[in-house]
Design a protein around this motif. Structure first.
Motif, PDB file in Angstrom:
ATOM      1  N   ALA A  72       0.840  -1.210   0.000  1.00  0.00           N
ATOM      2  CA  ALA A  72       0.000   0.000   0.000  1.00  0.00           C
ATOM      3  C   ALA A  72       0.869   1.252   0.000  1.00  0.00           C
ATOM      4  N   LEU A  73       1.915   1.273   0.811  1.00  0.00           N
ATOM      5  CA  LEU A  73       2.810   2.429   0.855  1.00  0.00           C
ATOM      6  C   LEU A  73       3.511   2.630  -0.482  1.00  0.00           C
ATOM      7  N   SER A  74       3.956   1.544  -1.093  1.00  0.00           N
ATOM      8  CA  SER A  74       4.611   1.640  -2.390  1.00  0.00           C
ATOM      9  C   SER A  74       3.670   2.223  -3.433  1.00  0.00           C
ATOM     10  N   VAL A 106       9.794   3.307   0.668  1.00  0.00           N
ATOM     11  CA  VAL A 106       9.561   2.261   1.653  1.00  0.00           C
ATOM     12  C   VAL A 106      10.457   1.055   1.399  1.00  0.00           C
ATOM     13  N   GLN A 107      10.910   0.444   2.496  1.00  0.00           N
ATOM     14  CA  GLN A 107      11.606  -0.829   2.461  1.00  0.00           C
ATOM     15  C   GLN A 107      10.818  -1.791   3.353  1.00  0.00           C
ATOM     16  N   PHE A 108      10.776  -3.052   2.939  1.00  0.00           N
ATOM     17  CA  PHE A 108      10.005  -4.043   3.671  1.00  0.00           C
ATOM     18  C   PHE A 108      10.899  -5.187   4.102  1.00  0.00           C
ATOM     19  N   CYS A 109      10.836  -5.526   5.382  1.00  0.00           N
ATOM     20  CA  CYS A 109      11.541  -6.695   5.907  1.00  0.00           C
ATOM     21  C   CYS A 109      10.527  -7.716   6.382  1.00  0.00           C
ATOM     22  N   CYS A 110      10.622  -8.937   5.862  1.00  0.00           N
ATOM     23  CA  CYS A 110       9.775 -10.035   6.299  1.00  0.00           C
ATOM     24  C   CYS A 110      10.611 -11.308   6.242  1.00  0.00           C
ATOM     25  N   LEU A 148      -5.892  -2.714  -2.559  1.00  0.00           N
ATOM     26  CA  LEU A 148      -5.086  -1.570  -2.137  1.00  0.00           C
ATOM     27  C   LEU A 148      -5.027  -0.510  -3.235  1.00  0.00           C
ATOM     28  N   PRO A 149      -5.412   0.731  -2.929  1.00  0.00           N
ATOM     29  CA  PRO A 149      -5.492   1.763  -3.968  1.00  0.00           C
ATOM     30  C   PRO A 149      -4.137   2.375  -4.313  1.00  0.00           C
ATOM     31  N   TRP A 150      -4.078   3.020  -5.466  1.00  0.00           N
ATOM     32  CA  TRP A 150      -2.907   3.753  -5.921  1.00  0.00           C
ATOM     33  C   TRP A 150      -3.060   5.227  -5.550  1.00  0.00           C
ATOM     34  N   ARG A 151      -1.946   5.946  -5.577  1.00  0.00           N
ATOM     35  CA  ARG A 151      -1.946   7.338  -5.120  1.00  0.00           C
ATOM     36  C   ARG A 151      -2.958   8.199  -5.881  1.00  0.00           C
ATOM     37  N   CYS A 175      -4.402  -1.061   4.996  1.00  0.00           N
ATOM     38  CA  CYS A 175      -4.439   0.084   4.087  1.00  0.00           C
ATOM     39  C   CYS A 175      -4.526   1.386   4.890  1.00  0.00           C
ATOM     40  N   PHE A 176      -5.356   1.381   5.911  1.00  0.00           N
ATOM     41  CA  PHE A 176      -5.510   2.549   6.784  1.00  0.00           C
ATOM     42  C   PHE A 176      -4.173   2.935   7.406  1.00  0.00           C
ATOM     43  N   MET A 177      -3.462   1.951   7.969  1.00  0.00           N
ATOM     44  CA  MET A 177      -2.198   2.224   8.642  1.00  0.00           C
ATOM     45  C   MET A 177      -1.140   2.723   7.660  1.00  0.00           C
ATOM     46  N   ALA A 178      -1.113   2.151   6.459  1.00  0.00           N
ATOM     47  CA  ALA A 178      -0.155   2.590   5.449  1.00  0.00           C
ATOM     48  C   ALA A 178      -0.425   4.038   5.028  1.00  0.00           C
TER      49      ALA A 178
END
Length: 316
Positions: free
Chosen positions: A50-52, A58-62, A296-299, A257-260
């Protein structure tokens, strides 16, 4: 010189098995599901994508398993142009799996197998904490190793990172863990589990927020589904109604989505109330679509919805 507004998302990544059911089954009951499909989810994964899509740095670690699910997820991130630099792999445990039951009202119930999400070891944690000075914002949830969350929250306080924590799913964790969080955000079910306060009336919601605030966090943001969000900063309560972007089909990933969107808005120097409104609008779009990533929506979509919301008087 101001540090670049980079966001580190740390959290879960899952294979989602979505099942449409007429209602949640009762104890001992068998139900015939209407249809099912498989996708990519996990609270961390949803927030990172969502952030992307919103345009964040943004960087994602999983942590994934070395299995077909893990390979498919990594390829999906590449398609989303989300960096895979910080993805870790577990040789023993499989990729996490979420079983999502979606009823006729679009509400969901989720059963999670943690798998590799819960296997961050000391070496993983040390590697990640060494990278924290690169970032200004830290986005967390509780769908991965609690030892990782505890150490990252400690380091966030040391480095003065803006830590934004989705307090779900509710886990057996001390509230003091969140003392360095700028925002602690559970939904009502999670707030009740974390505080022992059953939320039935408005007074219950406020009491739960006060108790969560005593953890030492800066703000408590209670997600309330169709009723929007309740913000408590230690002095006053602010209520933010949900934004009706269309017919609700599926609430899966709406909270993520809300949190992002909330985090992204804060990186743009939005004040917190404005950021909550922006997050409500983004989440309002997501619930009109089925699935996790697919919702997830786009900007540009969120920007257009914000313009409409401003004309309607929702966005102040």
């Amino acid at each position: 010189m101001e540090r670049a507004k980079r966001i580190l998302v740390v959290g879960s990544s899952n294979t989602d098995i979505m099942m449409h059911v007429p209602r949640n089954p009762r104890s001992g009951e068998s139900l015939i599901i209407r249809d099912q499909f498989t996708g990519i989810g996990g609270k961390g994964s949803n927030r990172a994508i969502a952030l992307s899509r919103l345009g964040a740095d943004v960087q994602f670690c999983c942590k994934l398993g070395m299995d077909a699910g893990g390979r498919a997820i990594a390829l999906a991130y590449e398609r989303e142009q989300l960096s895979t630099e910080l993805i870790l792999y577990d040789e023993q445990l499989g990729t996490g799996t979420a079983y999502v039951l979606i009823d006729d009202n679009g509400s969901n119930t989720i059963l999670s197998y943690m798998g590799a999400n819960d296997s961050f070891n000391r070496s993983d944690i040390a590697r990640l904490t060494a990278l924290l000075p690169r970032f200004q914002y830290l986005s967390l949830e509780l769908e991965c190793s609690l030892s990782l969350i505890e150490e990252l929250m400690h380091q966030a306080g040391q480095l003065e990172l803006c830590a934004i924590v989705d307090a779900g799913p509710a886990r057996d964790i001390a509230l003091s863990t969140f003392r360095n969080a700028y925002i602690l955000s559970p939904n009502e079910t999670e707030a009740a589990q974390l505080t022992g306060i059953e939320i039935i009336k408005e007074a219950d919601a406020r009491e739960a927020c006060r108790k969560l605030y005593e953890s030492g966090c800066g703000n408590v943001l209670l997600k309330r589904g169709s009723r929007g969000a309740l913000l408590y900063d230690g002095a006053e309560f602010l209520q933010f109604p949900a934004y009706p972007a269309g017919q609700v089909l599926d609430t899966t990933a709406a909270g993520d989505c809300f949190m992002a969107a909330l985090t992204y808005a804060l990186t743009l120097h939005s004040n917190l109330p404005r950021a909550v409104q922006y997050a409500n609008i983004a989440a309002g779009i997501s619930v009109t679509r089925r699935g996790a990533i697919a919702s997830l929506p786009w900007r540009d979509e969120v920007s257009a919805a914000c313009a409409r919301a401003e004309q309607e008087g929702y966005l102040q």
